[in-house]
Motif scaffolding. Structure first.
Motif, PDB file in Angstrom:
ATOM      1  N   ASN A  47      22.638 -35.339   6.683  1.00  0.00           N
ATOM      2  CA  ASN A  47      24.398 -35.317   7.489  1.00  0.00           C
ATOM      3  C   ASN A  47      25.668 -35.756   7.387  1.00  0.00           C
ATOM      4  O   ASN A  47      26.279 -35.728   7.516  1.00  0.00           O
ATOM      5  N   LEU A  48      25.766 -37.041   6.268  1.00  0.00           N
ATOM      6  CA  LEU A  48      26.689 -37.551   6.253  1.00  0.00           C
ATOM      7  C   LEU A  48      26.606 -38.981   4.744  1.00  0.00           C
ATOM      8  O   LEU A  48      25.306 -39.247   4.482  1.00  0.00           O
ATOM      9  N   VAL A  49      27.799 -38.521   4.009  1.00  0.00           N
ATOM     10  CA  VAL A  49      27.616 -39.569   3.180  1.00  0.00           C
ATOM     11  C   VAL A  49      29.226 -40.468   3.203  1.00  0.00           C
ATOM     12  O   VAL A  49      29.760 -40.342   3.576  1.00  0.00           O
ATOM     13  N   GLU A  71      41.912 -39.260   0.389  1.00  0.00           N
ATOM     14  CA  GLU A  71      41.752 -38.751   0.275  1.00  0.00           C
ATOM     15  C   GLU A  71      40.435 -38.859  -0.735  1.00  0.00           C
ATOM     16  O   GLU A  71      40.457 -39.563  -0.730  1.00  0.00           O
ATOM     17  N   ILE A  72      39.126 -38.233  -0.445  1.00  0.00           N
ATOM     18  CA  ILE A  72      37.702 -38.762  -1.599  1.00  0.00           C
ATOM     19  C   ILE A  72      37.112 -37.116  -1.991  1.00  0.00           C
ATOM     20  O   ILE A  72      37.141 -36.180  -1.035  1.00  0.00           O
ATOM     21  N   ILE A  81      36.888 -35.731   5.264  1.00  0.00           N
ATOM     22  CA  ILE A  81      36.653 -36.772   5.938  1.00  0.00           C
ATOM     23  C   ILE A  81      36.656 -36.622   7.948  1.00  0.00           C
ATOM     24  O   ILE A  81      37.570 -35.741   7.831  1.00  0.00           O
ATOM     25  N   THR A  82      34.869 -36.793   8.211  1.00  0.00           N
ATOM     26  CA  THR A  82      34.957 -36.735   9.289  1.00  0.00           C
ATOM     27  C   THR A  82      34.259 -38.054  10.175  1.00  0.00           C
ATOM     28  O   THR A  82      34.295 -37.544  11.451  1.00  0.00           O
ATOM     29  N   GLY A 375      33.384 -41.224   5.564  1.00  0.00           N
ATOM     30  CA  GLY A 375      32.380 -40.900   5.505  1.00  0.00           C
ATOM     31  C   GLY A 375      32.587 -39.185   5.813  1.00  0.00           C
ATOM     32  O   GLY A 375      33.439 -38.443   6.134  1.00  0.00           O
ATOM     33  N   TYR A 376      31.625 -37.971   4.810  1.00  0.00           N
ATOM     34  CA  TYR A 376      32.347 -36.859   4.909  1.00  0.00           C
ATOM     35  C   TYR A 376      30.902 -35.858   4.523  1.00  0.00           C
ATOM     36  O   TYR A 376      29.361 -36.665   4.768  1.00  0.00           O
ATOM     37  N   ARG A 377      30.422 -34.856   5.015  1.00  0.00           N
ATOM     38  CA  ARG A 377      29.420 -34.515   5.892  1.00  0.00           C
ATOM     39  C   ARG A 377      28.962 -33.112   4.110  1.00  0.00           C
ATOM     40  O   ARG A 377      29.918 -32.813   3.289  1.00  0.00           O
ATOM     41  N   PRO A 378      27.503 -33.646   3.726  1.00  0.00           N
ATOM     42  CA  PRO A 378      27.914 -33.103   2.342  1.00  0.00           C
ATOM     43  C   PRO A 378      27.131 -31.316   1.887  1.00  0.00           C
ATOM     44  O   PRO A 378      26.600 -31.514   2.983  1.00  0.00           O
TER      45      PRO A 378
END
Length: 692
Positions: A47-49, A71-72, A81-82, A375-378
């Motif tokens: 759910n998260l990286v 930016e990622i 980005i979450t 963090g972002y959703r993979p």
């Protein structure tokens, strides 16, 4: 010496409080293969990286950015980005200036222990004695001593580790300058080092270096040690850093971290034996472990500034062509030796220090002051067991952005460890620099010497009775406790260990007393040699498996040298019923009468009479002297049959205006008849807390 101090306090050195039955000693803490709940920074879940990012401008940290500034990208694809946060590793108040005076480490005020949830920097200095020349080792020791004296802050948790010999990484982390300086004192050039006496092997030197003596195994041992240290640091909370100090960490292949995306990275496919040839893959494996363990690696090329031409040790008879070839060869050697350390640093978000004889450790410390969490959703493709490249950008101009190069596509759910056993949980509590707090445990540990048993570390243990499982049976309350004690020496080696247990059976009155006043126990660990040690004790409530732990620095002197020495200091106060209280907890209220006691060894002069000794008592808050008592003569009591062993006690009334917090009591014993320049005073410390 205040004669009004109760003699009952002196009995603390001789009595045995409720004893515990001895059991089979527990094995040394293993290489930390299990753990409980850990506050990860780098999270790689379905759910998260989540990755950490450092932003600087002009060499200074930028701390006021927002999520919209970033930016990622994963494998070149922009991610949404979450989650976003800036994490500071330093206290909100300005850090205390490091103590830079010329006083000995014995007289410098120790720092208060760090609590797990306090902001702090966690840093392991890994001295690769298997990859250091004799000349570089001297410079490494000098720079580490300077770091400890001038840069170490109260909220810095630091370990100094070697790549040779046994390792116990977690238990070495401390902010105690005494332990860190002793760790530096134990650093030695290793005869199996792959680098000889000098950075560059002298021309026409024949097989007389460590590589010829020990084969090619030293580099494999360095790699294995780095893997172990990274794995161990993964069990510490938050973002950590490793500073690898070496002359030689080569990378045989120039293959980059991102290029590994064409294949998989499997730990069991790598040979870590003495003839490992694929160092590129071994280094990438360490970097992958460091990323998942939230460890940033900085490398220090300890070769420093070198002359590539002819040195005094060279036996050189060639002409200009040979001279140019020598310069080219040494330049190439220096560059190749840097490549592995540089790779580890870049892949984990750190940097390399090179071409410096002073190693710029302050720059590394500054870089650890804080970081951003993005963090972002993979997607499902993230977990395809391949290397994924990460890149972060800042939209504002003129800023430098540094983060991990990537991660291996396996989620934490897939790689979750099995639930640790009770023994594994206990070993972790013993090894961790932070106290386990499922059971409220405090202790006072100190050295004493018994003519029959030898040197002993005695600990007074306080356990909060409300944290124990006490079950009423036939009018009595039954419980069971297990105590584990370990004495750690140099490089985290287990010197001594003892396990004891007891079954409690308390009547109603004792049960109520245990609930309100706690359970107090005495715990002895024999120590067969002198030295500076970390003493750790863990208590496990057997019915619930809840654990509490505590640790303390203890110096065990070598009494055979006939030098005057002092045991640890015991603090206590009189309770309403004239019993001794707070000996284990060391918590006192303002206005309290603080009684102290210690044993003085080798106190007799050559004629067998007590030396002309005086005692100075001082109280410190941080590094400020808040109380200095009058100089007091030390007189042997009538009961003292042996003047070489003198029991000393005193009392200090705590001033009502003292603020709550951590304090240190310093005892200094001076021989008035000894030459001041030849015989240094004996100093001992003990910390305690003032509470309201």
């Amino acid at each position: 010496m205040n004669k009004k101090a109760p003699l009952l306090l002196l009995w603390l050195f001789f009595i045995l409080l409720p004893a515990l039955g001895q059991e089979r000693p527990a094995p040394p803490p293993p290489p930390q293969q299990t753990a409980g709940d850990i506050d990860d920074i780098v999270k790689i879940t379905t759910n998260l990286v989540q990755v950490d990012v450092v932003v600087t401008k002009g060499g200074k940290h930028v701390t006021n950015l927002t999520a919209d500034d970033f930016e990622i990208f994963e494998d070149g694809r922009r991610q949404t980005i979450t989650s976003f946060a800036y994490i500071s590793n330093v206290p909100a108040t300005a850090p205390q200036p490091a103590n830079t005076d010329k006083k000995s480490s014995a007289s410098a005020v120790p720092y208060a222990p760090i609590k797990r949830d306090d902001p702090h920097r966690t840093m392991a200095f890994v001295v690769d004695d298997l990859g250091l020349s004799f000349e570089s080792m001297g410079q490494v020791k000098n720079q580490l001593r300077k770091f400890i004296a001038e840069q170490l802050q109260p909220n810095d948790l630091v370990a100094i580790l070697r790549t040779s010999g046994e390792l116990g990484a977690l238990q070495q982390f401390t902010n105690d300058k005494r332990l860190l300086n002793r760790a530096v004192d134990h650093l030695r050039w290793h005869f199996c080092s792959r680098v000889g006496m000098t950075v560059f092997r002298p021309v026409r030197q024949y097989a007389s270096d460590g590589q010829a003596l020990c084969g090619l195994g030293s580099y494999g041992n360095t790699m294995a040690s780095l893997r172990f240290i990274v794995d161990s640091m993964g069990y510490l909370p938050g973002r950590k850093s490793m500073v690898l100090m070496s002359d030689s960490v080569p990378r045989e292949s120039l293959e980059t971290f991102a290029d590994l995306s064409r294949g998989t990275l499997r730990e069991d496919s790598l040979s870590m034996g003495p003839y490992t040839t694929d160092q590129s893959r071994a280094l990438d494996l360490i970097a992958e472990k460091a990323i998942r363990a939230s460890v940033v690696i900085y490398s220090v090329d300890t070769q420093g500034l070198q002359t590539m031409g002819i040195h005094a040790a060279d036996v050189f008879t060639g002409g200009p062509d040979e001279w140019r070839n020598l310069m080219h060869s040494r330049t190439k050697t220096m560059m190749m030796r840097r490549e592995g350390g540089d790779s580890l640093a870049k892949e984990t978000g750190g940097f390399q220090i090179r071409n410096s004889n002073f190693f710029e450790l302050e720059r590394i410390m500054e870089d650890q002051s804080g970081y951003y969490l993005l963090g972002y959703r993979p997607s499902e493709e993230t977990f395809n067991r391949r290397i994924h490249k990460i890149k972060a950008k800042v939209k504002r101009s003129g800023m430098n952005v540094r983060t991990r190069f990537g991660f291996f596509g396996v989620s934490e759910e897939e790689s979750n460890r099995a639930k640790p056993t009770a023994r594994e949980q206990t070993n972790m509590a013993l090894a961790s620099p932070f106290m386990a707090q499922d059971v409220n445990l405090d202790m006072t540990s100190f050295f004493i010497h018994d003519n029959k048993l030898g040197s002993i570390v005695r600990s007074f243990i306080y356990i909060d009775g409300k944290d124990l499982t006490l079950t009423g049976v036939n009018g009595r309350y039954q419980g069971s406790i297990e105590l584990h004690g370990v004495v750690f020496g140099d490089n985290g080696v287990v010197v001594e260990q003892v396990t004891r247990g007891a079954t409690l059976s308390l009547p109603e009155s004792d049960y109520q007393h245990a609930r309100s006043q706690g359970v107090r126990l005495s715990f002895d660990i024999p120590v067969k040699r002198a030295g500076a040690f970390q003493v750790r004790v863990a208590a496990r409530d057997r019915p619930s498996s809840r654990i509490g732990s505590a640790g303390q620095f203890v110096l065990v002197p070598d009494l055979k040298k006939k030098q005057m020495a002092v045991s640890g200091i015991v603090l206590a106060e009189n309770g309403a019923d004239q019993s001794i209280t707070n000996a284990g907890t060391r918590r006192f209220a303002p206005k309290a009468e603080l009684y102290f006691a210690y044993m003085l060894y080798n106190a007799a002069n050559e004629s067998g009479k007590l030396r002309n000794l005086v005692m100075d008592v001082k109280l410190f808050r941080d590094d400020k002297n808040v109380h200095s008592g009058p100089q007091t003569p030390i007189v042997a009591s009538d009961q003292a049959a042996d003047p070489s062993r003198v029991a000393v006690n005193g009392v200090l009334r705590l001033a009502p205006e003292l603020e709550p917090g951590n304090y240190y009591l310093q005892i200094t014993i001076t021989d008035k008849d000894a030459p001041a320049k030849k015989v240094a005073p004996v100093i001992q410390w003990v910390d305690f807390e003032i509470v309201k």
